[in-house]
Design a protein around this motif. Structure first.
Motif, mmCIF file in Angstrom:
data_model
loop_
_atom_site.group_PDB
_atom_site.id
_atom_site.type_symbol
_atom_site.label_atom_id
_atom_site.label_comp_id
_atom_site.label_asym_id
_atom_site.label_seq_id
_atom_site.Cartn_x
_atom_site.Cartn_y
_atom_site.Cartn_z
ATOM 1 N N TYR A 1 0.840 -1.209 0.000
ATOM 2 C CA TYR A 1 0.000 0.000 0.000
ATOM 3 C C TYR A 1 0.871 1.254 0.000
ATOM 4 O O TYR A 1 0.606 2.204 -0.747
ATOM 5 C CB TYR A 1 -0.920 -0.012 1.224
ATOM 6 C CG TYR A 1 -1.669 1.278 1.427
ATOM 7 C CD1 TYR A 1 -2.799 1.574 0.676
ATOM 8 C CD2 TYR A 1 -1.246 2.209 2.367
ATOM 9 C CE1 TYR A 1 -3.484 2.769 0.860
ATOM 10 C CE2 TYR A 1 -1.925 3.400 2.562
ATOM 11 C CZ TYR A 1 -3.043 3.670 1.803
ATOM 12 O OH TYR A 1 -3.711 4.857 1.988
ATOM 13 N N ARG B 1 3.939 1.571 -1.095
ATOM 14 C CA ARG B 1 4.605 1.718 -2.404
ATOM 15 C C ARG B 1 3.629 2.278 -3.437
ATOM 16 O O ARG B 1 3.973 3.136 -4.243
ATOM 17 C CB ARG B 1 5.175 0.380 -2.866
ATOM 18 C CG ARG B 1 6.451 0.005 -2.164
ATOM 19 C CD ARG B 1 7.158 -1.170 -2.822
ATOM 20 N NE ARG B 1 6.400 -2.406 -2.776
ATOM 21 C CZ ARG B 1 6.373 -3.252 -1.749
ATOM 22 N NH1 ARG B 1 7.062 -3.001 -0.679
ATOM 23 N NH2 ARG B 1 5.646 -4.352 -1.810
ATOM 24 N N ARG B 2 2.386 1.786 -3.397
ATOM 25 C CA ARG B 2 1.373 2.278 -4.338
ATOM 26 C C ARG B 2 1.105 3.756 -4.112
ATOM 27 O O ARG B 2 1.047 4.545 -5.058
ATOM 28 C CB ARG B 2 0.109 1.442 -4.178
ATOM 29 C CG ARG B 2 -0.938 1.685 -5.243
ATOM 30 C CD ARG B 2 -2.095 0.687 -5.226
ATOM 31 N NE ARG B 2 -2.787 0.627 -3.938
ATOM 32 C CZ ARG B 2 -2.707 -0.395 -3.082
ATOM 33 N NH1 ARG B 2 -1.955 -1.445 -3.358
ATOM 34 N NH2 ARG B 2 -3.384 -0.375 -1.942
ATOM 35 N N LYS B 3 0.946 4.164 -2.844
ATOM 36 C CA LYS B 3 0.712 5.574 -2.528
ATOM 37 C C LYS B 3 1.898 6.443 -2.931
ATOM 38 O O LYS B 3 1.729 7.544 -3.436
ATOM 39 C CB LYS B 3 0.414 5.756 -1.022
ATOM 40 C CG LYS B 3 -0.969 5.339 -0.654
ATOM 41 C CD LYS B 3 -1.972 6.248 -1.320
ATOM 42 C CE LYS B 3 -3.356 6.022 -0.836
ATOM 43 N NZ LYS B 3 -4.314 6.876 -1.537
ATOM 44 N N HIS C 1 4.030 5.817 -5.308
ATOM 45 C CA HIS C 1 4.025 5.878 -6.763
ATOM 46 C C HIS C 1 2.964 6.874 -7.269
ATOM 47 O O HIS C 1 3.216 7.632 -8.199
ATOM 48 C CB HIS C 1 3.763 4.481 -7.349
ATOM 49 C CG HIS C 1 3.740 4.447 -8.840
ATOM 50 N ND1 HIS C 1 4.893 4.577 -9.587
ATOM 51 C CD2 HIS C 1 2.717 4.317 -9.721
ATOM 52 C CE1 HIS C 1 4.577 4.533 -10.865
ATOM 53 N NE2 HIS C 1 3.259 4.373 -10.970
ATOM 54 N N GLU C 2 1.808 6.888 -6.624
ATOM 55 C CA GLU C 2 0.740 7.831 -7.008
ATOM 56 C C GLU C 2 1.166 9.283 -6.780
ATOM 57 O O GLU C 2 0.768 10.168 -7.527
ATOM 58 C CB GLU C 2 -0.544 7.550 -6.194
ATOM 59 C CG GLU C 2 -1.255 6.307 -6.596
ATOM 60 C CD GLU C 2 -2.397 5.967 -5.652
ATOM 61 O OE1 GLU C 2 -2.737 6.787 -4.761
ATOM 62 O OE2 GLU C 2 -2.952 4.864 -5.793
#
Length: 186
Positions: free
Chosen positions: A177, A179-181, A183-184
């Motif tokens: 989560y 890493r996704r945030k 990246h966003e």
């Protein structure tokens, strides 16, 4: 104490909750105070448990177990919940987040685990205090309860030292989560 990860104002504004600097410092102070208090009160509880186990003086034994009950009910349990609550405020109100970094989530899980164990031992603590209050000390039953309480207090101290170390060292590692945030945000 907590150092915030480096983020720009733009990144910070995309988070759902952001504490003002003054409120963040207040929340951090409350978290550190309640967490240190929780650790210290468990250390005092352990000292009382050891005194209850090692003393040959009936008055000291009685006093130790009665004090353990009061300490658990009116100091340890409230500080445990205060530490958990202020930790949640810190994690949700700062860029660290609760689910972004493994170390923050591990602190939350360890604190929750420690509180669950504490709550399950409250009945044993009350039982030991009840035994200690009897006219004639039931030494065998009290000793068995005291041993369990001393072991759990020592274990609780060790478990709670892990979140302290995580707070100081802040090991790297984002959750999926996190890493996704991240990246966003880029």
């Amino acid at each position: 104490a907590h150092e915030e990860p480096t983020t720009s104002r733009e990144e910070s504004s995309t988070m759902s909750i952001t504490l003002t600097p003054g409120l963040r410092k207040f929340a951090l102070t409350a978290h550190i105070t309640s967490s240190v208090g929780w650790l210290g009160s468990i250390a005092a509880f352990l000292a009382l448990a050891i005194a209850g186990l090692t003393s040959h003086d009936a008055q000291i034994i009685r006093a130790a177990y009665l004090a353990m009950d009061l300490t658990a009910r009116f100091v340890i349990v409230p500080l445990a919940f205060a530490s958990l609550l202020t930790g949640l405020v810190q994690s949700l109100g700062t860029p660290w987040g609760l689910f972004r970094h493994y170390w923050v989530f591990a602190k939350f899980l360890l604190s929750t685990f420690a509180i669950i164990i504490l709550l399950t031992k409250m009945e044993l603590i009350a039982y030991a205090a009840q035994l200690a209050a009897e006219t004639i000390l039931p030494r065998a039953d009290l000793r068995a309860a005291g041993m369990q309480l001393a072991v759990h207090a020592a274990g609780g101290l060790l478990v709670l030292l892990v979140p302290v170390m995580l707070s100081v060292y802040k090991p790297r590692g984002l959750t999926p989560y996190g890493r996704r945030k991240q990246h966003e945000q880029h």
